[in-house]
Scaffold this active site. Structure first.
Site, PDB file in Angstrom:
ATOM      1  N   HIS A   2       2.267  -7.059   4.395  1.00 20.80           N
ATOM      2  CA  HIS A   2       2.027  -6.553   3.051  1.00 20.80           C
ATOM      3  C   HIS A   2       3.314  -6.626   2.236  1.00 20.80           C
ATOM      4  O   HIS A   2       4.407  -6.437   2.774  1.00 20.80           O
ATOM      5  CB  HIS A   2       1.559  -5.096   3.102  1.00 20.80           C
ATOM      6  CG  HIS A   2       0.200  -4.929   3.689  1.00 20.80           C
ATOM      7  ND1 HIS A   2      -0.159  -3.829   4.440  1.00 20.80           N
ATOM      8  CD2 HIS A   2      -0.906  -5.711   3.642  1.00 20.80           C
ATOM      9  CE1 HIS A   2      -1.419  -3.938   4.823  1.00 20.80           C
ATOM     10  NE2 HIS A   2      -1.888  -5.073   4.355  1.00 20.80           N
TER      11      HIS A   2
ATOM     12  N   ASN B 219       6.341  -2.471   6.064  1.00 22.87           N
ATOM     13  CA  ASN B 219       6.629  -2.546   7.494  1.00 22.87           C
ATOM     14  C   ASN B 219       5.326  -2.734   8.277  1.00 22.87           C
ATOM     15  O   ASN B 219       5.047  -2.012   9.226  1.00 22.87           O
ATOM     16  CB  ASN B 219       7.350  -1.262   7.940  1.00 22.87           C
ATOM     17  CG  ASN B 219       8.521  -1.579   8.855  1.00 22.87           C
ATOM     18  OD1 ASN B 219       8.846  -2.735   9.096  1.00 22.87           O
ATOM     19  ND2 ASN B 219       9.146  -0.552   9.387  1.00 22.87           N
ATOM     20  N   HIS B 220       4.543  -3.721   7.844  1.00 23.82           N
ATOM     21  CA  HIS B 220       3.192  -3.921   8.389  1.00 23.82           C
ATOM     22  C   HIS B 220       3.046  -5.353   8.913  1.00 23.82           C
ATOM     23  O   HIS B 220       2.039  -6.019   8.663  1.00 23.82           O
ATOM     24  CB  HIS B 220       2.142  -3.644   7.305  1.00 23.82           C
ATOM     25  CG  HIS B 220       2.250  -2.288   6.675  1.00 23.82           C
ATOM     26  ND1 HIS B 220       1.728  -1.987   5.440  1.00 23.82           N
ATOM     27  CD2 HIS B 220       2.818  -1.135   7.120  1.00 23.82           C
ATOM     28  CE1 HIS B 220       1.978  -0.718   5.136  1.00 23.82           C
ATOM     29  NE2 HIS B 220       2.635  -0.182   6.151  1.00 23.82           N
ATOM     30  N   GLN B 221       4.021  -5.832   9.666  1.00 25.26           N
ATOM     31  CA  GLN B 221       4.043  -7.218  10.119  1.00 25.26           C
ATOM     32  C   GLN B 221       3.035  -7.449  11.237  1.00 25.26           C
ATOM     33  O   GLN B 221       2.970  -6.670  12.202  1.00 25.26           O
ATOM     34  CB  GLN B 221       5.445  -7.581  10.620  1.00 25.26           C
ATOM     35  CG  GLN B 221       6.546  -7.372   9.586  1.00 25.26           C
ATOM     36  CD  GLN B 221       7.159  -5.984   9.600  1.00 25.26           C
ATOM     37  OE1 GLN B 221       6.601  -5.060  10.189  1.00 25.26           O
ATOM     38  NE2 GLN B 221       8.302  -5.823   8.956  1.00 25.26           N
TER      39      GLN B 221
END
Length: 613
Positions: A392, A548-550
């Site tokens: 994101h 921080n949504h890898q």
């Protein structure tokens, strides 16, 4: 996502002596931190986060005192600190080796070790989680370079992050027990049911919403069922406490009122029947403190004799039998020595979307041409390792305000032509305000001027990146090509999100709060007309926010040509090797990532238990 009063109010409830003993604060300032702070049992020496976050010591004297007092709250100290010197003897055999004690690894190790006949080794590159991170308001301190943060620098690119030093964005990733659940924003969002139902169209079976909902419920202990939480979608009794922060300042309710003026549902359960709308979000907290996944899933079961936790243990590679295409165990480094632990059943990588593909590549599992470039023996040619990197991306829209905000979030559809159902949002909204983590005098507001950031976040980016090796040295971070905003459609949706923020700021409810758009032009965009589409495109390309949504770098799929693992999370073409972490998702869920990762880990362990009867 601001936790201003959470630190102040909730910590005061745990240690009410702080404001009632002003003389102790003065004594602390005159004596020095090391003399004033008392060490708890199992506590590890921790470097302060304040210099990198707050600047000169004169700017954070009160927070020095706070950080000291947090370290003296022994209930906050990670009990795994008593095991930080434990070392599994070289060549020890166990049934399962779990690599990484982050969100996924904590769940996997906890659930596997429920089987008393199975021995489990859990290897973590970091140490115990930092004590001060238990105060939610301190989470931003750990987003900066620190021993508990891998702080990965992205490779420069031409379409995004242009306004940062050297054109590099950074990813904070947790390096401790609990992983990134120790340094993230704690918001508990599951994503949209369509995210999971859509996996069936990708020939990934067993992961539709009906299949995954029981695993969201399994780990949950929701304290607000029947109020904010819809009973049909939540459960009690799990390891992971979910609840709203008790502090809900007036500005949070003004945002709700403004959203209602615009026609959105408010105060609903966005993990329930309808994801569209705005709400004061639930979070993974307990009694006002952060609840990391290690604290939730591992602390209650540290007594188990079949669970062996090895900290400060950096895995260098998976040991592979090339002829049998089988994982035999792992090699890891601890105290400067290389050691091995052997897996009788399986190696399970839970190292996350950056380091799980890195470990595979270092092990000789990945695109043959890339491995040969780094003189790594090819154990298994698997072309999609490290590909399909998705995250994101967002942008901060800055407003001046006379108040502060809290854990408010919202999901909205925009005027976008696509094939996504009308129940699925295009953006998620976060709200950042003043934080007391660098307070000089213990104030819970800024003494000069406060700002509120509305943060529209792109939920389904079209741009894709990849992870590559920098070298064959396991100590070197990988090359991360995020490729943000390479799709013009991603930029267009973010601009529509910015317009939505400005529209929200003009509602009567937020006008009463004195909310005003800051019109000072951002560096690099000075020659463009403020508030034009061209200006906002320049702004998002210069000051891109990576969330921080890898996900996606070891994604599920139907074959080696399109993915790395199958629907049972097994690496294609390999025996005894699974990947259970955020890298396993082929697409990023529509919301914060931590809850989906917990679900994935819960379901992944059930799959393993079924496979071994």
């Amino acid at each position: 996502m601001n936790f201003v009063l959470v630190l102040v109010l909730n910590y005061w409830q745990v240690s009410a002596a702080l404001f009632s003993l002003p003389s102790s604060w003065l004594w602390f300032l005159h004596r020095g931190e090391q003399e004033a702070c008392h060490k708890c049992a199992c506590a590890r020496e921790e470097s302060s986060t304040l210099p990198s976050t707050c600047g000169s010591p004169d700017e954070y004297t009160f927070m020095q005192y706070m950080e000291c007092k947090l370290s003296e709250a022994c209930d906050f100290v990670d009990p795994t600190g008593c095991r930080r010197h434990d070392t599994i003897p070289d060549m020890t055999e166990v049934d399962f080796v779990v690599v990484g004690a982050g969100s996924a690894g904590s769940v996997v190790a906890s659930r596997l070790s429920e089987e008393a006949s199975w021995s489990v080794a859990l290897l973590e590159a970091g140490g115990p989680e930092p004590t001060a991170s238990q105060a939610p308001s301190m989470y931003f301190n750990y987003q900066r370079p620190h021993s508990h943060n891998w702080d990965f620098a992205l490779e420069p690119q031409g379409a995004a992050c242009l306004g940062y030093p050297a054109g590099r964005c950074h990813w904070p990733r947790g390096k401790s027990m609990g992983g990134t659940s120790v340094i993230h924003g704690m918001m508990y969002m599951r994503g949209n049911p369509w995210d999971y139902n859509n996996l069936e169209s990708m020939n990934i079976n067993g992961w539709n919403y009906r299949d995954v909902l029981p695993y969201f419920l399994k780990g949950e202990n929701n304290t607000e069922i029947g109020t904010i939480a819809e009973p049909a979608y939540h459960q009690t009794g799990g390891y992971l406490t979910v609840q709203r922060f008790r502090d809900q300042p007036q500005i949070a309710h003004s945002i709700m009122a403004g959203a209602k003026e615009m026609g959105y549902d408010t105060y609903g359960d966005l993990n329930g029947k309808n994801q569209l709308g705005f709400t004061i979000a639930q979070a993974t907290t307990r009694d006002g403190l952060r609840l990391s996944l290690s604290r939730a899933y591992l602390h209650p079961i540290l007594h188990r004799k079949n669970l062996h936790i090895n900290m400060f243990s950096m895995v260098t590679k998976v040991l592979v039998d090339k002829e049998k295409k089988m994982a035999l165990g792992v090699e890891y480094e601890k105290d400067g020595k290389l050691r091995r632990v052997i897996a009788r059943k399986e190696v399970i990588l839970c190292a996350g979307a950056v380091q799980s593909p890195q470990i595979l590549l270092l092990s000789g599992i990945g695109p043959a041409e890339h491995l040969q470039k780094h003189d790594i023996a090819v154990m298994h040619n698997l072309p999609r390792v490290g590909k399909n990197l998705i995250n994101h991306v967002s942008f901060n829209v800055k407003f001046s305000i006379t108040n502060k905000t809290d854990t408010v979030t919202g999901f909205a559809r925009l005027d976008v032509m696509d094939k996504v159902p009308a129940t699925v949002p295009h953006i998620q909204m976060f709200f950042d305000g003043y934080m007391a983590n660098c307070s000089r005098k213990g104030k819970i507001y800024n003494e000069t001027q406060n700002f509120l950031h509305m943060v529209p976040t792109l939920l389904r980016p079209l741009s894709r990146g990849e992870i590559k090796l920098r070298s064959s040295d396991y100590k070197q971070p990988p090359l991360i090509y995020a490729n943000y905003l390479e799709s013009k459609e991603d930029v267009d949706i973010l601009i529509k999100g910015i317009r939505l923020c400005i529209q929200l700021s003009k509602t009567s409810a937020l006008k009463k709060e004195g909310l005003q758009l800051v019109t000072a032009k951002l560096k690099g965009c000075e020659n463009l007309n403020f508030d034009s589409d061209a200006y906002w495109e320049c702004a998002v390309r210069h000051f891109t926010n990576p969330e921080n949504h890898q996900v996606g770098t070891c994604s599920m799929g139907s074959s080696e040509e399109d993915s790395v693992i199958d629907s049972k999370l097994r690496v294609h073409g390999m025996k005894g090797l699974r990947i259970i972490d955020a890298s396993s998702f082929p697409v990023v869920p529509s919301g914060n990532l931590n809850a989906p990762v917990v679900m994935l880990a819960e379901k992944g362990v059930d799959i393993i238990k079924q496979d071994y009867n």
